[in-house]
Motif scaffolding. Structure first.
Motif, PDB file in Angstrom:
ATOM      1  N   PRO A  18     -10.101  -3.717   9.090  1.00  0.00           N
ATOM      2  CA  PRO A  18      -8.349  -3.598   9.563  1.00  0.00           C
ATOM      3  C   PRO A  18      -7.750  -4.398   9.540  1.00  0.00           C
ATOM      4  CG  PRO A  18      -9.627  -2.709  11.018  1.00  0.00           C
ATOM      5  CD  PRO A  18     -10.687  -2.919  10.695  1.00  0.00           C
ATOM      6  N   ALA A  19      -7.816  -5.645  10.542  1.00  0.00           N
ATOM      7  CA  ALA A  19      -7.053  -6.948  10.441  1.00  0.00           C
ATOM      8  C   ALA A  19      -6.990  -7.292   9.310  1.00  0.00           C
ATOM      9  CB  ALA A  19      -7.881  -7.424  11.423  1.00  0.00           C
ATOM     10  N   THR A  20      -7.973  -7.633   8.607  1.00  0.00           N
ATOM     11  CA  THR A  20      -8.015  -9.012   7.166  1.00  0.00           C
ATOM     12  C   THR A  20      -7.032  -7.844   6.335  1.00  0.00           C
ATOM     13  OG1 THR A  20     -10.506  -9.128   7.604  1.00  0.00           O
ATOM     14  CG2 THR A  20      -8.866  -9.830   5.585  1.00  0.00           C
ATOM     15  N   SER A  21      -6.974  -6.472   6.025  1.00  0.00           N
ATOM     16  CA  SER A  21      -6.959  -5.746   5.221  1.00  0.00           C
ATOM     17  C   SER A  21      -5.120  -5.813   5.489  1.00  0.00           C
ATOM     18  CB  SER A  21      -7.310  -4.130   4.827  1.00  0.00           C
ATOM     19  OG  SER A  21      -6.981  -3.798   6.258  1.00  0.00           O
ATOM     20  N   GLN A  22      -4.955  -5.763   6.368  1.00  0.00           N
ATOM     21  CA  GLN A  22      -3.486  -6.086   7.316  1.00  0.00           C
ATOM     22  C   GLN A  22      -2.792  -6.910   6.934  1.00  0.00           C
ATOM     23  OE1 GLN A  22      -2.558  -4.368  11.507  1.00  0.00           O
ATOM     24  NE2 GLN A  22      -2.292  -2.286  10.428  1.00  0.00           N
ATOM     25  N   ARG A  23      -3.722  -8.218   7.288  1.00  0.00           N
ATOM     26  CA  ARG A  23      -3.152  -9.835   6.620  1.00  0.00           C
ATOM     27  C   ARG A  23      -2.685  -9.657   5.154  1.00  0.00           C
ATOM     28  NH1 ARG A  23      -6.185 -12.399   9.460  1.00  0.00           N
ATOM     29  NH2 ARG A  23      -8.384 -12.450   8.077  1.00  0.00           N
ATOM     30  N   TRP A  24      -4.116  -8.781   4.780  1.00  0.00           N
ATOM     31  CA  TRP A  24      -3.438  -9.053   2.703  1.00  0.00           C
ATOM     32  C   TRP A  24      -2.601  -8.290   2.426  1.00  0.00           C
ATOM     33  CZ3 TRP A  24      -9.495  -7.596   1.463  1.00  0.00           C
ATOM     34  CH2 TRP A  24     -10.167  -9.231   1.284  1.00  0.00           C
ATOM     35  N   GLN A  25      -2.661  -7.517   2.846  1.00  0.00           N
ATOM     36  CA  GLN A  25      -1.338  -6.449   2.523  1.00  0.00           C
ATOM     37  C   GLN A  25       0.008  -7.184   3.329  1.00  0.00           C
ATOM     38  OE1 GLN A  25      -0.945  -2.566   5.063  1.00  0.00           O
ATOM     39  NE2 GLN A  25       0.812  -1.699   4.098  1.00  0.00           N
ATOM     40  N   GLY A  26       0.193  -8.367   4.323  1.00  0.00           N
ATOM     41  CA  GLY A  26       1.753  -8.690   4.676  1.00  0.00           C
ATOM     42  C   GLY A  26       1.107  -9.483   3.804  1.00  0.00           C
ATOM     43  N   ALA A  27       0.815 -10.480   3.448  1.00  0.00           N
ATOM     44  CA  ALA A  27       0.370 -11.403   2.612  1.00  0.00           C
ATOM     45  C   ALA A  27       1.150 -10.861   0.905  1.00  0.00           C
ATOM     46  CB  ALA A  27      -0.651 -11.964   2.381  1.00  0.00           C
ATOM     47  N   LEU A  28       0.466  -9.942   0.487  1.00  0.00           N
ATOM     48  CA  LEU A  28       1.454  -8.945  -0.711  1.00  0.00           C
ATOM     49  C   LEU A  28       2.676  -8.416  -0.925  1.00  0.00           C
ATOM     50  CD1 LEU A  28       0.832  -7.755  -3.569  1.00  0.00           C
ATOM     51  CD2 LEU A  28      -0.190  -6.112  -2.499  1.00  0.00           C
ATOM     52  N   ALA A  29       2.931  -8.297   0.838  1.00  0.00           N
ATOM     53  CA  ALA A  29       4.555  -7.766   0.357  1.00  0.00           C
ATOM     54  C   ALA A  29       6.112  -8.654   1.423  1.00  0.00           C
ATOM     55  CB  ALA A  29       4.160  -6.565   2.184  1.00  0.00           C
ATOM     56  N   ASN A  30       5.153  -9.884   1.465  1.00  0.00           N
ATOM     57  CA  ASN A  30       5.374 -11.438   1.882  1.00  0.00           C
ATOM     58  C   ASN A  30       6.182 -11.469   0.210  1.00  0.00           C
ATOM     59  OD1 ASN A  30       6.141 -10.723   4.245  1.00  0.00           O
ATOM     60  ND2 ASN A  30       4.864 -12.078   4.685  1.00  0.00           N
ATOM     61  N   SER A  31       5.082 -11.181  -0.380  1.00  0.00           N
ATOM     62  CA  SER A  31       5.160 -12.409  -1.810  1.00  0.00           C
ATOM     63  C   SER A  31       5.636 -11.574  -2.809  1.00  0.00           C
ATOM     64  CB  SER A  31       3.950 -13.090  -2.806  1.00  0.00           C
ATOM     65  OG  SER A  31       3.434 -11.814  -3.246  1.00  0.00           O
ATOM     66  N   LEU A  32       6.126 -10.283  -2.461  1.00  0.00           N
ATOM     67  CA  LEU A  32       7.256  -8.934  -3.642  1.00  0.00           C
ATOM     68  C   LEU A  32       8.593  -9.010  -2.837  1.00  0.00           C
ATOM     69  CD1 LEU A  32       4.955  -6.257  -3.975  1.00  0.00           C
ATOM     70  CD2 LEU A  32       5.427  -8.129  -5.699  1.00  0.00           C
TER      71      LEU A  32
END
Length: 98
Positions: free
Chosen positions: A29-43
């Motif tokens: 869960p922590a890694t997937s939230q970090r990946w989701q945040g990185a994707l959201a920031n790039s978008l």
């Protein structure tokens, strides 16, 4: 390739991708939230079109909110974390030699 095989490959690919996302969210869960945040920031970058910025804003992970029984202990309600169960130490005994 026939249209049926193309549609079948697309459906199977979507099912496998959805299963992978679900497994990552449940097992990491922590890694997937970090990946989701990185994707959201790039978008959400200012150089992106408005549609991608809207998607990035929608993908932002929810902020962690401490509620009752969250264990934060920061509020005056006194709900804090639950007390630990009584622990008993392990006792090793030698075998009786008969």
């Amino acid at each position: 390739m026939t249209p049926f095989l193309a549609i079948q490959a697309i459906v199977i690919g979507v099912a496998v991708a959805a299963s992978l996302v679900y497994a990552c969210r449940r097992l990491m869960p922590a890694t997937s939230q970090r990946w989701q945040g990185a994707l959201a920031n790039s978008l959400s970058a200012a150089s992106r079109p408005a549609a991608l910025r809207a998607i990035g804003k929608r993908l932002q992970p929810a902020a962690a909110a401490g509620g009752c029984d969250s264990g934060c202990g920061s509020c005056a309600t006194g709900c804090g974390s639950t007390p630990a169960a009584d622990e008993q130490p392990l006792q090793f005994r030698e075998r009786s030699r008969e």
